[in-house]
Design an enzyme around this catalytic site. Structure first.
Site, PDB file in Angstrom:
ATOM      1  N   HIS A  86       0.850  -1.188   0.000  1.00 42.80           N
ATOM      2  CA  HIS A  86       0.000   0.000   0.000  1.00 42.80           C
ATOM      3  C   HIS A  86       0.884   1.235   0.000  1.00 42.80           C
ATOM      4  O   HIS A  86       1.804   1.339   0.810  1.00 42.80           O
ATOM      5  CB  HIS A  86      -0.916   0.035   1.232  1.00 42.80           C
ATOM      6  CG  HIS A  86      -1.775   1.256   1.249  1.00 42.80           C
ATOM      7  ND1 HIS A  86      -2.977   1.314   0.574  1.00 42.80           N
ATOM      8  CD2 HIS A  86      -1.583   2.470   1.813  1.00 42.80           C
ATOM      9  CE1 HIS A  86      -3.486   2.524   0.733  1.00 42.80           C
ATOM     10  NE2 HIS A  86      -2.658   3.247   1.475  1.00 42.80           N
ATOM     11  N   ASP A 166     -15.195   2.861   7.230  1.00 44.44           N
ATOM     12  CA  ASP A 166     -14.125   3.730   6.748  1.00 44.44           C
ATOM     13  C   ASP A 166     -14.554   4.470   5.489  1.00 44.44           C
ATOM     14  O   ASP A 166     -14.218   5.647   5.304  1.00 44.44           O
ATOM     15  CB  ASP A 166     -12.847   2.935   6.466  1.00 44.44           C
ATOM     16  CG  ASP A 166     -11.793   3.857   5.874  1.00 44.44           C
ATOM     17  OD1 ASP A 166     -11.359   4.772   6.599  1.00 44.44           O
ATOM     18  OD2 ASP A 166     -11.454   3.709   4.693  1.00 44.44           O
ATOM     19  N   ARG A 173     -14.241  12.936   6.172  1.00 46.23           N
ATOM     20  CA  ARG A 173     -12.977  13.608   6.508  1.00 46.23           C
ATOM     21  C   ARG A 173     -12.495  14.468   5.347  1.00 46.23           C
ATOM     22  O   ARG A 173     -11.931  15.541   5.540  1.00 46.23           O
ATOM     23  CB  ARG A 173     -11.911  12.563   6.856  1.00 46.23           C
ATOM     24  CG  ARG A 173     -12.141  11.912   8.222  1.00 46.23           C
ATOM     25  CD  ARG A 173     -11.288  10.669   8.390  1.00 46.23           C
ATOM     26  NE  ARG A 173      -9.889  10.949   8.147  1.00 46.23           N
ATOM     27  CZ  ARG A 173      -9.032  10.076   7.602  1.00 46.23           C
ATOM     28  NH1 ARG A 173      -9.431   8.876   7.261  1.00 46.23           N
ATOM     29  NH2 ARG A 173      -7.785  10.412   7.418  1.00 46.23           N
ATOM     30  N   SER A 188      -7.607   4.076   9.006  1.00 41.92           N
ATOM     31  CA  SER A 188      -8.329   3.979   7.738  1.00 41.92           C
ATOM     32  C   SER A 188      -7.626   2.991   6.805  1.00 41.92           C
ATOM     33  O   SER A 188      -8.245   2.056   6.268  1.00 41.92           O
ATOM     34  CB  SER A 188      -8.382   5.382   7.110  1.00 41.92           C
ATOM     35  OG  SER A 188      -8.755   5.328   5.764  1.00 41.92           O
ATOM     36  N   LYS A 192      -8.727  -1.456   6.089  1.00 35.56           N
ATOM     37  CA  LYS A 192      -8.990  -2.064   4.770  1.00 35.56           C
ATOM     38  C   LYS A 192      -7.998  -3.177   4.477  1.00 35.56           C
ATOM     39  O   LYS A 192      -8.360  -4.228   3.948  1.00 35.56           O
ATOM     40  CB  LYS A 192      -8.929  -0.984   3.678  1.00 35.56           C
ATOM     41  CG  LYS A 192     -10.130  -0.043   3.748  1.00 35.56           C
ATOM     42  CD  LYS A 192     -10.010   1.121   2.803  1.00 35.56           C
ATOM     43  CE  LYS A 192      -9.027   2.137   3.293  1.00 35.56           C
ATOM     44  NZ  LYS A 192      -9.162   3.495   2.810  1.00 35.56           N
TER      45      LYS A 192
HETATM   46  N1  URA Z   1      -5.742   6.676   2.331  1.00 32.96           N
HETATM   47  C1  URA Z   1      -6.720   6.057   3.033  1.00 32.96           C
HETATM   48  O1  URA Z   1      -7.186   4.995   2.658  1.00 32.96           O
HETATM   49  N2  URA Z   1      -7.161   6.655   4.163  1.00 32.96           N
HETATM   50  C2  URA Z   1      -6.657   7.809   4.620  1.00 32.96           C
HETATM   51  O2  URA Z   1      -7.090   8.272   5.644  1.00 32.96           O
HETATM   52  C3  URA Z   1      -5.657   8.443   3.872  1.00 32.96           C
HETATM   53  C4  URA Z   1      -5.205   7.846   2.731  1.00 32.96           C
END
Ligand code: URA
Length: 430
Positions: A86, A166, A173, A188, A192
């Site tokens: 990621h 999320d 957000r 967040s 995932k």
């Molecule tokens: N990427 C995400 O998935 N969440 C965040 O809060 C920031 C970047």
């Protein structure tokens, strides 16, 4: 049924700098997902967290509650181990495209569930959608088949079932000034990734003007928070901190970045892209139990390219189809002789976005051919009139706004420039 807590009490607790209990966190995430906690209440709580933070226990519980808001994938039955990567997002960051097939070439499955671009950072799915026929939306069965019996690599849209809390909170957000907050970003991303069910995870935490984290200290804090969350959840998690002060590679955009990724898969490509792809591949392969694998060799001998072609075909794409190009181009040239001093990643990212490569709202379309080609990087000598960039777009009237965003960068002078030794700045593991 009576609710266990009152949202206003929970907001007051965090506003007054006290700790939230596990039960309060479980309830507020669940009640927000059910629509019992209103958006305006969650906005106030997110701002209180932004201002007053959360400790490690609160972050871990918040992450866990978001995982429990949806489904968890389980790749335990696959014949291969799984490893994922990621990136926190940057400009010209196309690394997922060569990396996923490269790692899968060593019989490690790569479930790369990705997103679309918003703002100045590009989205992996937007890039791949410039390949004619390619499909981002796959069912869980298709993902499992591709990982187990197919090419071993999948790059597709994350389904709506993973961490739905999320999804709702991130959208909120985004419009309430509460994105760039370590506890909220870490929970967040990791909710995932843990829900996705990968065995190993390598995080590419970007640092610099084109990244969320502008300072190395903040990036280190984010990385170590995420490494702790992943490790505690049983996922082998490692983070690399990598430079995002200048764009990665020599292209920014959608089809332009696919083209450059294919150059890397063909054994060529810009040195920084190759360096980062290989560094991340080594981490993923080691975490998946293959420390002796040689990713550089797999780029040179065509094995990674073979997996790429299979992966694109499995998702309906034609790996040999010509990629779309933009209708109009404009060159940006050096204004004097000397050494190129800077190329600010954020300014280049915004210029590419304004050319049509990115979107301002999530429902906006993107132009496949729009973006920027880079011909000179900071530290190189240039002559007056020499081409530095080529801007690409389908709408000529976008050029002026893109040029505006490049103001204050691409300066040329006689000052020597200290070249960065490596794109990788640090490594964090438990
Ligand atoms: N990427 C995400 O998935 N969440 C965040 O809060 C920031 C970047």
């Amino acid at each position: 049924m009576a609710e266990q807590f009152d949202a206003v009490d929970i907001i007051r607790t965090k506003r007054d700098k006290a700790e939230l209990t596990d039960a309060q966190i479980d309830w507020v995430i669940d009640a927000y997902t059910r629509g019992v906690v209103a958006d305006e209440q969650m906005s106030a709580l997110a701002m209180a967290i932004f201002l007053n933070g959360m400790n490690r226990r609160e972050i871990a519980r918040w992450t866990d509650a978001m995982i429990r808001s949806g489904e968890r994938l389980d790749f335990g039955k696959l014949p291969r181990r799984t490893a994922d990567k990621h990136s926190t997002g940057g400009v010209g960051d196309k690394i997922t495209l060569p990396l996923a097939p490269l790692v899968a070439a060593f019989d490690v499955a790569v479930p790369q569930l990705s997103g679309r671009g918003l703002g100045h950072t590009g989205g992996t799915l937007d890039k791949l959608e410039s390949i004619p026929g390619w499909r981002a939306n796959l069912s869980n069965e298709e993902i499992e088949h591709q990982l187990g019996a197919g090419s071993g690599a999948v790059i597709c849209a994350a389904g709506t079932g993973l961490a739905p809390a999320d999804k709702k909170l991130y959208a909120l957000r985004d419009i309430t000034g509460t994105v760039d907050c370590v506890p909220l970003i870490a929970s967040s991303i990791m909710s995932k990734k843990i829900a996705e069910g990968t065995d190993a995870l390598v995080l590419d935490v970007k640092v610099g003007s084109g990244a969320f984290m502008k300072s190395i200290d903040m990036a280190r804090e984010l990385a170590s928070t995420m490494v702790d969350l992943g490790t505690d959840a049983g996922v082998k998690t490692i983070a690399l901190l990598t430079d995002m002060s200048v764009p990665l590679g020599l292209t920014v955009g959608n089809a332009l970045e696919v083209r450059e990724s294919m150059e890397v898969l063909a054994g060529g490509g810009p040195a920084d892209i190759v360096e980062l792809t290989v560094a991340l591949a080594r981490e993923m392969l080691t975490a998946a139990g293959k420390p002796d694998a040689d990713p550089e060799q797999a780029l040179r001998d065509g094995r990674a390219m073979d997996v790429w072609r299979a992966m694109i075909r499995e998702q309906g794409g034609d790996p040999d189809a010509p990629l779309p190009t933009a209708r109009h181009t404009l060159d940006v040239v050096a204004e004097s002789d000397g050494i190129l001093q800077d190329m600010d990643a954020l300014k280049v990212g915004v210029a590419s976005w304004r050319l049509g490569a990115g979107r301002a709202r999530k429902e906006d379309p993107v132009q496949a051919g729009a973006g920027i080609e880079i011909f000179t990087k900071p530290g190189e000598n240039v002559r007056k009139g020499q081409k530095l960039l080529t801007l690409h777009t389908d709408d000529e009237d976008r050029f002026s706004r893109a040029l505006e965003s490049l103001e204050g960068t691409l300066t040329v002078s006689q000052e020597p420039v200290v070249e960065r030794a490596s794109v990788v700045l640090d490594r964090i593991a438990r």
